[in-house]
Motif scaffolding. Structure first.
Motif, PDB file in Angstrom:
ATOM      1  N   LEU A 146       0.953  -1.481   0.185  1.00 56.16           N
ATOM      2  CA  LEU A 146      -0.152   0.173  -0.101  1.00 56.16           C
ATOM      3  C   LEU A 146       1.020   1.292   0.010  1.00 56.16           C
ATOM      4  O   LEU A 146       1.509   1.430   1.092  1.00 56.16           O
ATOM      5  CB  LEU A 146      -1.000  -0.217   1.187  1.00 56.16           C
ATOM      6  CG  LEU A 146      -2.008  -0.547   1.147  1.00 56.16           C
ATOM      7  CD1 LEU A 146      -2.526  -1.088   2.698  1.00 56.16           C
ATOM      8  CD2 LEU A 146      -2.628  -1.099   0.265  1.00 56.16           C
ATOM      9  N   GLU A 147       0.165   2.041  -1.110  1.00 57.54           N
ATOM     10  CA  GLU A 147       1.803   3.360  -1.369  1.00 57.54           C
ATOM     11  C   GLU A 147       1.446   4.368   0.216  1.00 57.54           C
ATOM     12  O   GLU A 147       2.162   4.575   0.605  1.00 57.54           O
ATOM     13  CB  GLU A 147       0.826   4.430  -2.221  1.00 57.54           C
ATOM     14  CG  GLU A 147       2.219   4.854  -2.929  1.00 57.54           C
ATOM     15  CD  GLU A 147       1.390   5.913  -4.385  1.00 57.54           C
ATOM     16  OE1 GLU A 147       1.998   7.076  -4.229  1.00 57.54           O
ATOM     17  OE2 GLU A 147       0.560   5.677  -4.239  1.00 57.54           O
ATOM     18  N   ALA A 148       0.429   4.277   0.459  1.00 59.65           N
ATOM     19  CA  ALA A 148      -0.014   5.218   1.566  1.00 59.65           C
ATOM     20  C   ALA A 148       0.538   5.038   3.264  1.00 59.65           C
ATOM     21  O   ALA A 148       1.134   5.728   4.269  1.00 59.65           O
ATOM     22  CB  ALA A 148      -1.535   4.775   2.366  1.00 59.65           C
ATOM     23  N   PHE A 149       1.618   3.567   2.642  1.00 60.69           N
ATOM     24  CA  PHE A 149       2.409   2.722   3.995  1.00 60.69           C
ATOM     25  C   PHE A 149       4.319   3.107   3.488  1.00 60.69           C
ATOM     26  O   PHE A 149       4.552   2.833   4.925  1.00 60.69           O
ATOM     27  CB  PHE A 149       2.333   1.923   4.090  1.00 60.69           C
ATOM     28  CG  PHE A 149       0.594   1.171   5.345  1.00 60.69           C
ATOM     29  CD1 PHE A 149       0.793   1.779   6.934  1.00 60.69           C
ATOM     30  CD2 PHE A 149      -0.639   1.857   4.131  1.00 60.69           C
ATOM     31  CE1 PHE A 149      -0.475   2.195   6.832  1.00 60.69           C
ATOM     32  CE2 PHE A 149      -1.522   1.488   5.463  1.00 60.69           C
ATOM     33  CZ  PHE A 149      -1.806   1.787   6.703  1.00 60.69           C
ATOM     34  N   ASP A 150       4.393   3.893   2.949  1.00 62.89           N
ATOM     35  CA  ASP A 150       5.735   3.711   2.191  1.00 62.89           C
ATOM     36  C   ASP A 150       6.019   4.370   2.650  1.00 62.89           C
ATOM     37  O   ASP A 150       8.031   4.727   3.118  1.00 62.89           O
ATOM     38  CB  ASP A 150       5.707   4.499   0.766  1.00 62.89           C
ATOM     39  CG  ASP A 150       5.168   3.717  -0.203  1.00 62.89           C
ATOM     40  OD1 ASP A 150       4.602   3.009   0.161  1.00 62.89           O
ATOM     41  OD2 ASP A 150       5.008   3.814  -1.474  1.00 62.89           O
ATOM     42  N   ASN A 151       6.084   5.872   4.372  1.00 64.46           N
ATOM     43  CA  ASN A 151       6.836   6.454   4.494  1.00 64.46           C
ATOM     44  C   ASN A 151       6.480   5.870   5.777  1.00 64.46           C
ATOM     45  O   ASN A 151       5.811   5.087   6.646  1.00 64.46           O
ATOM     46  CB  ASN A 151       6.097   7.846   4.743  1.00 64.46           C
ATOM     47  CG  ASN A 151       6.794   8.991   3.849  1.00 64.46           C
ATOM     48  OD1 ASN A 151       7.300   8.927   2.901  1.00 64.46           O
ATOM     49  ND2 ASN A 151       5.318   9.478   3.869  1.00 64.46           N
ATOM     50  N   SER A 152       7.795   5.546   6.502  1.00 63.74           N
ATOM     51  CA  SER A 152       8.221   4.800   7.953  1.00 63.74           C
ATOM     52  C   SER A 152       6.972   5.390   9.174  1.00 63.74           C
ATOM     53  O   SER A 152       6.656   4.958   9.795  1.00 63.74           O
ATOM     54  CB  SER A 152       9.205   4.332   8.401  1.00 63.74           C
ATOM     55  OG  SER A 152       9.813   5.560   8.698  1.00 63.74           O
ATOM     56  N   ASN A 153       7.070   6.836   8.948  1.00 64.77           N
ATOM     57  CA  ASN A 153       6.081   7.258  10.271  1.00 64.77           C
ATOM     58  C   ASN A 153       4.942   8.056  10.118  1.00 64.77           C
ATOM     59  O   ASN A 153       4.773   8.858   8.881  1.00 64.77           O
ATOM     60  CB  ASN A 153       7.159   8.165  11.449  1.00 64.77           C
ATOM     61  CG  ASN A 153       8.635   7.403  11.701  1.00 64.77           C
ATOM     62  OD1 ASN A 153       8.274   6.615  12.710  1.00 64.77           O
ATOM     63  ND2 ASN A 153       9.491   8.097  11.825  1.00 64.77           N
ATOM     64  N   ILE A 154       3.867   8.796  10.068  1.00 62.80           N
ATOM     65  CA  ILE A 154       2.654   9.324  10.677  1.00 62.80           C
ATOM     66  C   ILE A 154       3.427  10.301  10.849  1.00 62.80           C
ATOM     67  O   ILE A 154       3.951  10.475  11.659  1.00 62.80           O
ATOM     68  CB  ILE A 154       2.095   8.948  11.205  1.00 62.80           C
ATOM     69  CG1 ILE A 154       1.321   7.505  10.575  1.00 62.80           C
ATOM     70  CG2 ILE A 154       0.839  10.079  11.325  1.00 62.80           C
ATOM     71  CD1 ILE A 154      -0.400   6.858  11.341  1.00 62.80           C
TER      72      ILE A 154
END
Length: 304
Positions: A146-154
């Motif tokens: 899922l692209e939305a989870f590409d960054n490690s942190n919110i």
């Protein structure tokens, strides 16, 4: 074979040796299948432990074994490993799913274009006939895609909403098809997503981010679309509501009775109690629907 691979990966971490472990995945003995998966998983475990040790010593961590050399084996036996996640032996299921997740995190399955294979692996996140460990690792496998989870942190509330929307959208497409009547869609399986997120430290914050779930719910269905897309939006809204219900319900269940005092009002407590009674007697369908409606209403009334 496993010990030889770990001692001399420069010699034994090659297709000519790894293929024997791959063949053992089809052995009639569950114990042999488990050991075969464990053997293929061992290099990833060693690297994980090595990086963890160096991290604790505040040193830069790097893998000791080049698991990238396993790409051909990963691609060749991906189908068999996917079948192992549905093995009659639950331990084999858990090991196979853990290995597939390791493959995905190392990008060893990027060239696998078998849609049915990916669907089979992903669907284990919502499967009833498996363990929480398999469902958790399968959901993490989905998250890798899922692209939305590409960054490690919110980094912002917007990131949280995007992640929740991505999970809700995937869940919607997983539990519903164009021909599935709405009353036949297994919305109760949405709770598995929440249960899995709760035990993942890197994603657990999503479960208690009620404002983000409510925002995702508010955003859903605000676009004009085709009849089929509108149907999916209706289902996704229901999925988001189930996510909200499951989040609060599981959070409340994790607290003892004394902790509940002053946290929720009487209607919320009554709704939770009614829902618990429903789970004890699944045959009482009317009571089930009433309890779920009370729970949903109480949650929505309680949240800002």
């Amino acid at each position: 074979m496993t010990q030889l691979i770990l001692i001399r990966p420069d010699i034994f971490l090659k297709n000519s040796f790894l293929k024997y472990l791959g063949w053992m995945l089809s052995d009639s003995s569950p114990l042999v299948r488990e050991k075969a998966v464990a053997g293929l998983l061992a290099p990833f475990k060693v690297n994980e432990e090595e990086i963890s040790k160096k991290s604790n010593r505040r040193k830069s961590g790097s893998p000791r074994i080049d698991t990238g050399l396993m790409v051909s084996i990963a691609e060749k036996f991906a189908r068999r490993l996917a079948d192992c996640t549905m093995d009659v032996d639950l331990t084999v299921q858990e090991r196979a799913m853990e290995l597939l997740l390791a493959f995905a995190r190392e990008s060893l399955l990027d060239n696998v274009e078998d849609e049915e294979l990916w669907k089979d692996i992903n669907s284990r996140a919502l499967a009833k006939d498996t363990t929480p460990i398999v469902r958790r690792d399968s959901l993490l496998f989905v998250i890798e895609q899922l692209e939305a989870f590409d960054n490690s942190n919110i980094r912002s509330e917007k990131d949280a909403v995007e992640r929740i929307n991505a999970l809700a959208s995937w869940t919607t497409h997983c539990i519903a098809t164009n021909n599935t009547p709405l009353n036949k869609i297994p919305f109760e399986r949405v709770g598995y997503v929440i249960s899995s997120l709760r035990v993942c430290p890197e994603h657990a914050s999503l479960v208690s981010n009620y404002s983000a779930i409510l925002q995702a719910l508010q955003d859903c269905g605000n676009t004009s679309a085709s009849k089929n897309k509108r149907r999916l939006e209706v289902i996704q809204r229901h999925v988001l509501i189930e996510m909200l219900v499951a989040s609060v319900e599981q959070e409340m269940s994790s607290l003892d009775q004394s902790s509940l005092e002053g946290v929720v009002d009487e209607s919320m407590t009554a709704a939770l109690r009614a829902n618990e009674e429903h789970h004890k007697d699944s045959k009482k369908k009317r009571k089930t629907e009433g309890s779920q409606e009370k729970l949903t209403t109480a949650i929505l009334a309680m949240l800002p």
